[in-house]
Write an enzyme that holds these catalytic residues in place. Structure first.
Site, short mmCIF file in Angstrom:
data_model
loop_
_atom_site.label_atom_id
_atom_site.label_comp_id
_atom_site.label_asym_id
_atom_site.label_seq_id
_atom_site.Cartn_x
_atom_site.Cartn_y
_atom_site.Cartn_z
N LYS A 203 -36.72 30.19 -78.41
CA LYS A 203 -35.32 30.60 -78.38
C LYS A 203 -34.93 30.99 -76.95
O LYS A 203 -35.78 31.19 -76.08
CB LYS A 203 -35.10 31.79 -79.32
CG LYS A 203 -35.93 33.03 -78.98
CD LYS A 203 -35.69 34.15 -79.95
CE LYS A 203 -36.51 35.39 -79.59
NZ LYS A 203 -36.21 36.54 -80.44
N TYR B 11 -20.59 43.28 -49.24
CA TYR B 11 -19.35 43.78 -49.83
C TYR B 11 -19.32 45.31 -49.84
O TYR B 11 -20.33 45.97 -50.10
CB TYR B 11 -19.19 43.27 -51.26
CG TYR B 11 -18.75 41.83 -51.34
CD1 TYR B 11 -17.55 41.39 -50.77
CD2 TYR B 11 -19.54 40.88 -52.00
CE1 TYR B 11 -17.15 40.07 -50.86
CE2 TYR B 11 -19.15 39.56 -52.11
CZ TYR B 11 -17.95 39.16 -51.53
OH TYR B 11 -17.57 37.85 -51.61
#
Length: 804
Positions: free
Chosen positions: A471, A699
């Site tokens: 999965k 940033y």
């Protein structure tokens, strides 16, 4: 005259067997088989039904019979013996010992120099470089790849033929007394002991004892070549008394020896060795040696698989090119079921020591046997044998001719194997055919995946099935690529989270049973259509399945379902008090078949919760027995996850569910040493900048340089799966073996790291996680778990699958 084939009657005598079923004892055998998936010529093959803790070759006799094999060596009489018409079956006490006895008898037919190589490391590279140095003047037979085990050695020696004038075989052992069985098979006349290291230390009393065990290979050699610098090896040689009976050729970097290396100078591209040979200084003064050493090629001991253009899968094995490695690469090609069409791009096979007509006739038979659809041949040699190849085909004299004149758009929705000698420069074809992506790559080691699978298999009893969790894109490792290798290695079940994952696997050719853990109302039609098996965890989900069955009246097969019981996890599952009603609703329904009953352990890796785990196991045993009793067919039971496989043997029942351990991450710290690293995330340095004191980075100017700082910009960001929680000094990457802290905020596509004091250059590799930088460390730094990191790696990051 040396033999290349033996009659069944001869083989029966050699391996001291009993013919329990006889067709024609004059049948001649030239091929040995141990794997039902790797047959080449069935009618002349003899299959040895090997048995081990992990597998039993007897299970595949019927399959092999259907494929055309008519000659078998067994330990146990097949249950369907009378149905195996026109078959020779030889019964022996031990099929492995029989295989070894046959190879040892074959070896005795030859009186040529045989080089035997052993040691803790470096066996394969020494063998391959010797081959490169001598194959111009000798016709050499050698071990394929790393065939050096109790099984690999006899298969290697069986390749000896009358036209060979030199053999090079490697031998590896992991336990005491194993070399006693390999020595008579190889019977080396020249021995090379590469080194003695840590590998398999746990199985020997001391390193000196391990050296002594390995030295058993050389009891009858004429000459032994070894390095005197290793204390344990020298002690082992003295203790065995070998020096009384054999000659030696020694080398050393420290002391006087036949060859004493006095200096090693390297500029990163070339290495120059200077030494003293028998008291005379040398530096490549032999022109032939100098010429051949300069042509040595580095060994890329792996086969790579990556995404190609036009929805193709590209398999690159252009590092070696001989008939044996071609056969191995074709086996890997056949494991890939995601495409129906298979294309091979093959260059001339150089320096084979055989005529072109004979060589390419064998290549043609091999391609036909492996059901290759199209061949693109590159080179004058293969181009002269076009008539031998019966499939779709095109031929070009050079790689340049191919790239200039062939439309790459002709490749679409197919698997492509590249197999070329180095001089043909197939890396240019690889570059043209591979899907273009950025420089951050997730490497998946398929050998390690199989190793981890086999480790957990070795813990469970024979007959206990393995369900592999694939999965979430196989924990970030890939979907059909991982499912293909698991199918090839015969796991019993796959599990996905959602139906669309299962549908993708079915479309990629995966035939294994697939359990869907989270079926939703819209997915049941697809589940039924693609023969998936939903988890039923509530009456609501059961009603959704019943509604879908009413809609799809054309479906004639019962739908397999897996009943989940909540034994204490309190996530999904039927409560114990609902079980009787559940039985009433399912029992007797012809269109629903209960494949398994299972539950989920909440804390199997936590010792403080062991009492609760045992309570869950006990409750599950009671409920699953209650359900099984009510049905007339067998129902599998499973509750053990990766941690429970090891910690709770009583929880293994009929099947175990293998998840994170398969991908190389042990849920128990003490178990990590037994697993191999599967996933490695790498990138490169895009740019290096020098930052002045008090300047800021990234940033919001979150990082201020306290001193003059050198930073590297790496093309990986949070869009690739690198969590912003690692920003500003919390996380570390690795450059040239040294830790480099992340500085500033991690951006969408880029990350900045502090490489002050690290001698790095633009283009250098950056390791995000892997063997040298465990993913568990990264998880600890971000306050998470490895599952989150693996499953969070974006699909825009290129996956490269490789196999040694």
């Amino acid at each position: 005259m040396s033999k290349s084939e033996y009659s069944i009657s001869e083989i029966t005598r050699i391996i001291k067997g009993e013919l329990i079923l006889e067709s024609d004892t004059n049948t001649m055998i030239s091929e040995l088989a141990i794997d039902s998936r790797r047959l080449i010529v069935p009618e002349v093959s003899l299959f040895f039904a090997l048995t081990s803790k992990r597998n039993d070759g007897h299970k595949y006799i019927e399959e092999l019979y259907d494929k055309g094999v008519r000659n078998f060596v067994v330990e146990n009489e097949p249950s369907n013996l009378l149905l195996l018409y026109n078959t020779n079956i030889i019964k022996v006490k031990n099929t492995l010992f029989a295989l070894q006895a046959l190879a040892a008898a074959h070896r005795k037919q030859f009186n040529i120099p045989v080089i035997g190589i052993t040691g803790s490391n470096g066996k394969t590279i020494v063998k391959e470089w010797l081959y490169q140095l001598m194959n111009e003047s000798r016709n050499i037979v050698r071990s394929p790849k790393s065939f050096n085990s109790q099984i690999g050695v006899p298969l290697s020696v069986w390749q000896m033929r009358e036209d060979h004038d030199l053999a090079i075989f490697e031998a590896g052992i992991s336990e005491q007394d194993e070399m006693d069985r390999l020595q008579p098979i190889i019977q080396p006349t020249i021995g090379i002991f590469t080194n003695i290291g840590h590998a398999h230390d746990e199985n020997f009393i001391s390193r000196t004892q391990k050296a002594g065990e390995k030295l058993k290979l050389f009891t009858k050699v004429k000459t032994l070549i070894y390095c005197t610098d290793q204390k344990e090896l020298q002690e082992g040689i003295i203790k065995t008394g070998l020096l009384k009976n054999i000659e030696t050729f020694t080398w050393s970097r420290k002391t006087v020896a036949d060859l004493q290396i006095t200096s090693v100078n390297s500029d990163g591209h070339f290495t120059q060795l200077t030494g003293i040979f028998k008291e005379a200084e040398i530096s490549h003064n032999d022109k032939l040696i100098e010429k051949r050493v300069r042509t040595l090629q580095p060994l890329a001991m792996r086969l790579e698989m990556k995404a190609g253009i036009n929805n193709c899968t590209l398999i690159n094995d252009s590092y070696s090119n001989d008939i044996d490695s071609l056969s191995i690469a074709l086996d890997f090609l056949n494991q890939q079921k995601q495409h129906r069409k298979k294309t091979v791009i093959l260059s001339d096979i150089l320096q084979s020591g055989r005529s072109d007509s004979h060589l390419y006739h064998e290549v043609s038979e091999l391609l036909n046997q492996k059901q290759v659809d199209r061949l693109i041949g590159i080179g004058k040699g293969i181009g002269r044998q076009t008539a031998l190849f019966k499939m779709e085909k095109e031929f070009f004299e050079t790689t340049e001719n191919f790239l200039d004149s062939y439309s790459l758009n002709a490749f679409a929705n197919e698997s492509i194997l590249l197999k070329g000698a180095r001089v043909f420069g197939f890396e240019r074809i690889t570059e043209s055919l591979q899907q273009k992506t950025h420089e951050t790559v997730l490497e998946i080691n398929l050998n390690a995946l199989v190793h981890n699978l086999n480790y957990y298999r070795s813990l469970v009893d024979p007959g206990v099935k393995v369900m592999a969790m694939v999965k979430a894109f196989s924990y970030g490792s890939g979907s059909f690529e991982i499912a293909n290798i698991l199918q090839f290695h015969q796991v019993d079940y796959l599990t996905v989270a959602y139906a669309d994952e299962g549908v993708e696997l079915r479309k990629a050719g995966i035939k294994l049973p697939i359990m869907v853990m989270n079926p939703d109302e819209e997915s049941f039609d697809a589940i039924i259509k693609y023969h998936l098996e939903p988890e039923i965890y509530s009456f609501r989900v059961l009603k959704m399945l019943e509604a879908a069955l009413l809609r799809m009246t054309s479906n004639s097969q019962p739908v397999g379902v897996h009943i989940k019981i909540d034994t204490g996890m309190h996530r999904l599952g039927f409560d114990p008090i609902e079980v009787d009603e559940l039985i009433n609703q399912i029992k007797g329904r012809a269109n629903i078949c209960v494949k398994s009953v299972f539950s989920h352990l909440a804390a199997s890796d936590s010792e403080v919760n062991d009492d609760f785990t045992r309570h869950q196991i006990s409750l599950f045993r009671m409920i699953s027995e209650r359900i099984s009793y009510e049905f007339e067919y067998p129902i599998l039971r499973h509750i053990a996850n990766t941690a429970a496989i090891t910690r709770f043997p009583e929880a293994r029942f009929d099947m175990v569910r293998l998840g994170i351990g398969l991908y190389g991450i042990a849920p128990l710290p003490e178990e990590q040493e037994y697993l191999e690293n599967v996933s490695t995330l790498r990138s490169v340095i895009s740019q290096i900048k020098h930052i002045a004191t008090d300047d800021t980075i990234g940033y919001n100017r979150r990082y201020k340089a306290r001193q003059e700082t050198t930073i590297a910009i790496v093309p990986i960001g949070y869009a690739d799966g690198l969590s912003r929680a690692l920003s500003n000094g919390i996380g570390h990457l690795k450059v040239r073996g040294k830790f480099a802290p992340i500085v500033g905020s991690i951006c969408m596509d880029m990350t900045m790291i502090d490489i002050t004091g690290i001698n790095a250059q633009e283009g250098d590799e950056v390791l995000i996680f892997g063997k040298e930088l465990p993913i568990t460390r990264l998880a600890d730094e971000m306050g998470s778990i490895p599952y989150e990191i693996l499953t969070g790696i974006s699909q825009r990051v290129k996956r490269v699958y490789y196999q040694e």
